[in-house]
Scaffold this active site. Structure first.
Site, PDB file in Angstrom:
ATOM      1  N   GLU A  25      -4.847  12.796   5.191  1.00 22.64           N
ATOM      2  CA  GLU A  25      -5.650  11.817   6.168  1.00 22.64           C
ATOM      3  C   GLU A  25      -6.207  12.879   7.138  1.00 22.64           C
ATOM      4  O   GLU A  25      -6.061  14.064   6.876  1.00 22.64           O
ATOM      5  CB  GLU A  25      -4.701  11.209   7.080  1.00 22.64           C
ATOM      6  CG  GLU A  25      -3.683  11.839   7.851  1.00 22.64           C
ATOM      7  CD  GLU A  25      -3.366  11.119   9.052  1.00 22.64           C
ATOM      8  OE1 GLU A  25      -4.301  10.817   9.830  1.00 22.64           O
ATOM      9  OE2 GLU A  25      -1.977  11.214   9.706  1.00 22.64           O
ATOM     10  N   LYS A 159       6.504   8.267  14.746  1.00 18.51           N
ATOM     11  CA  LYS A 159       6.605   9.182  15.747  1.00 18.51           C
ATOM     12  C   LYS A 159       7.617   8.743  16.909  1.00 18.51           C
ATOM     13  O   LYS A 159       7.632   7.663  17.143  1.00 18.51           O
ATOM     14  CB  LYS A 159       5.249   9.392  16.479  1.00 18.51           C
ATOM     15  CG  LYS A 159       4.317  10.427  15.927  1.00 18.51           C
ATOM     16  CD  LYS A 159       2.874  10.267  15.971  1.00 18.51           C
ATOM     17  CE  LYS A 159       2.093   9.598  15.151  1.00 18.51           C
ATOM     18  NZ  LYS A 159       1.033   9.206  14.587  1.00 18.51           N
TER      19      LYS A 159
HETATM   20  N1  PSU Z   1       0.384  11.783  12.471  1.00 17.50           N
HETATM   21  C1  PSU Z   1       0.276  12.952  13.336  1.00 17.50           C
HETATM   22  N2  PSU Z   1      -0.837  12.891  14.147  1.00 17.50           N
HETATM   23  C2  PSU Z   1      -1.717  11.870  14.249  1.00 17.50           C
HETATM   24  C3  PSU Z   1      -1.312  10.672  13.336  1.00 17.50           C
HETATM   25  C4  PSU Z   1      -0.204  10.711  12.601  1.00 17.50           C
HETATM   26  O1  PSU Z   1       1.309  13.907  13.128  1.00 17.50           O
HETATM   27  O2  PSU Z   1      -2.561  11.974  14.700  1.00 17.50           O
HETATM   28  C5  PSU Z   1      -2.462   9.489  13.366  1.00 17.50           C
HETATM   29  C6  PSU Z   1      -2.482   8.710  12.098  1.00 17.50           C
HETATM   30  O3  PSU Z   1      -3.648   9.029  11.557  1.00 17.50           O
HETATM   31  C7  PSU Z   1      -1.958   7.375  12.269  1.00 17.50           C
HETATM   32  C8  PSU Z   1      -2.580   7.252  13.431  1.00 17.50           C
HETATM   33  O4  PSU Z   1      -2.424   6.638  11.118  1.00 17.50           O
HETATM   34  O5  PSU Z   1      -2.166   8.480  14.241  1.00 17.50           O
HETATM   35  C9  PSU Z   1      -1.830   6.048  14.217  1.00 17.50           C
HETATM   36  O6  PSU Z   1      -2.676   5.569  15.170  1.00 17.50           O
HETATM   37  P1  PSU Z   1      -2.441   4.239  15.968  1.00 17.50           P
HETATM   38  O7  PSU Z   1      -1.187   4.619  16.602  1.00 17.50           O
HETATM   39  O8  PSU Z   1      -3.543   4.154  17.028  1.00 17.50           O
HETATM   40  O9  PSU Z   1      -2.394   3.298  14.968  1.00 17.50           O
END
Ligand code: PSU
Ligand code: MN
Length: 300
Positions: A25, A159
């Site tokens: 990604e 996370k």
């Molecule tokens: N994992 C990481 N850092 C990130 C992300 C994931 O270590 O920045 C990103 C991924 O792209 C994930 C997104 O899909 O954060 C989720 O964002 P939200 O909570 O706004 O859906």
């Protein structure tokens, strides 16, 4: 109808020869890690996959095309520009039709990987159910994507800034297999342990690939979430992080941070509060996930 897809030379060649490919990604590059470390890490992640015997394809959007594998200057632009869109399922078609420069989240990367015929993808941590979601409804679109799109994603859990029990429940409701890789515990991103049990456990890339195949054979929609704990030497124990996470969440609320900005804000706060240690952990777990994703891809 032709899809707006362009392949890097490396990805195109691997595809033509039927060699294993692992998608990566790009939101972690544009919004998850600070410049210029992000560029270095993006290159390291690709190299880790090559060393493990598969071909990397970092996915992003630009010039009206979904890019499957980025050229050197495209990766540099994505890492250094400050007007990169953060794309999830909802944003992807708009960014493409507008010709915007966009980084794909887990959800959008799954969609793009599937369009390109790639079945395995490595990331750091997925989005999930945020703490307090009962009030603000903040649930990442990543979770719904797992129920729809047949890609196996390797992550170090969700996370720890999220509500992990609610995230597990939401995945269960959606029929998403959450598979501990050589562990019976759900890892919590920077920490190996969350205190929660992984619903399923598999012990090799071949086993994960076989389960992916079986899902397709049964005609079940959606993919798999493989959770792979950060190496012990790089982890930050959950107890040590808990007060820092609470402080970051309080600050986000006080500053009125909402929507797409929440995850990047919290990640940045944790990096500052740990004086960069969480960044090193984030990098270590990502590279570890690249290795496991390559093993799965080789078995597909
Ligand atoms: N994992 C990481 N850092 C990130 C992300 C994931 O270590 O920045 C990103 C991924 O792209 C994930 C997104 O899909 O954060 C989720 O964002 P939200 O909570 O706004 O859906
Ligand atoms: Mn959100």
């Amino acid at each position: 109808m032709t899809l707006p897809l362009t392949f890097s030379d490396e990805a195109a060649m691997a595809r033509a020869e039927g060699r294993p490919i692992v998608a990566l990604e790009s939101t972690i590059i544009s919004h998850g890690l600070p410049w210029p470390k992000n560029l270095e890490v993006a290159r390291q992640a690709e190299e880790e996959i090559r060393t493990a015997g598969a071909t990397p394809a970092t996915i992003a959007v630009g010039g009206g095309e979904i890019r499957i594998g980025l050229k050197r200057e495209q990766l540099h632009e994505l890492a250094s520009a400050d007007d990169v869109w953060k794309l999830s399922r909802a944003d992807l078609p708009v960014a493409l039709s507008q010709g915007a420069l966009g980084a794909t989240t887990v959800a959008a990367t799954m969609i793009c990987a599937h369009l390109a015929g790639i079945e395995v993808f490595a990331t750091g941590g997925i989005g999930g159910v945020h703490r307090g979601a009962e009030d603000d409804f903040d649930i990442s679109a990543d979770l719904d994507e797992f129920a729809k799109t047949p890609v196996t994603v390797v992550a170090a859990g969700a996370k720890a800034i999220l509500d992990l029990p609610k995230t597990l429940e939401a995945l269960e409701t959606r029929g998403v297999p959450v598979i501990g890789y050589q562990t019976e515990e759900l890892p919590a991103f920077w920490s190996r342990e969350s205190g929660l049990k992984a619903p399923l456990t598999l012990n090799s890339g071949a086993e994960v690939a076989a389960a992916h195949r079986m899902r397709a054979k049964l005609g079940l929609s959606g993919g798999q979430l493989v959770v792979n704990p950060v190496p012990a030497s790089d982890e930050i124990p959950a107890a040590e992080l808990a007060p820092l996470i609470d402080a970051a969440l309080a600050k986000a609320t006080a500053e009125g941070i909402a929507g797409k900005a929440v995850t990047p804000f919290l990640l940045g706060e944790i990096v500052a509060a740990t004086k960069g240690r969480s960044l090193e952990t984030n990098i270590a777990l990502l590279l570890n996930n690249c290795r496991v994703a390559a093993e799965i891809a080789k078995s597909m």
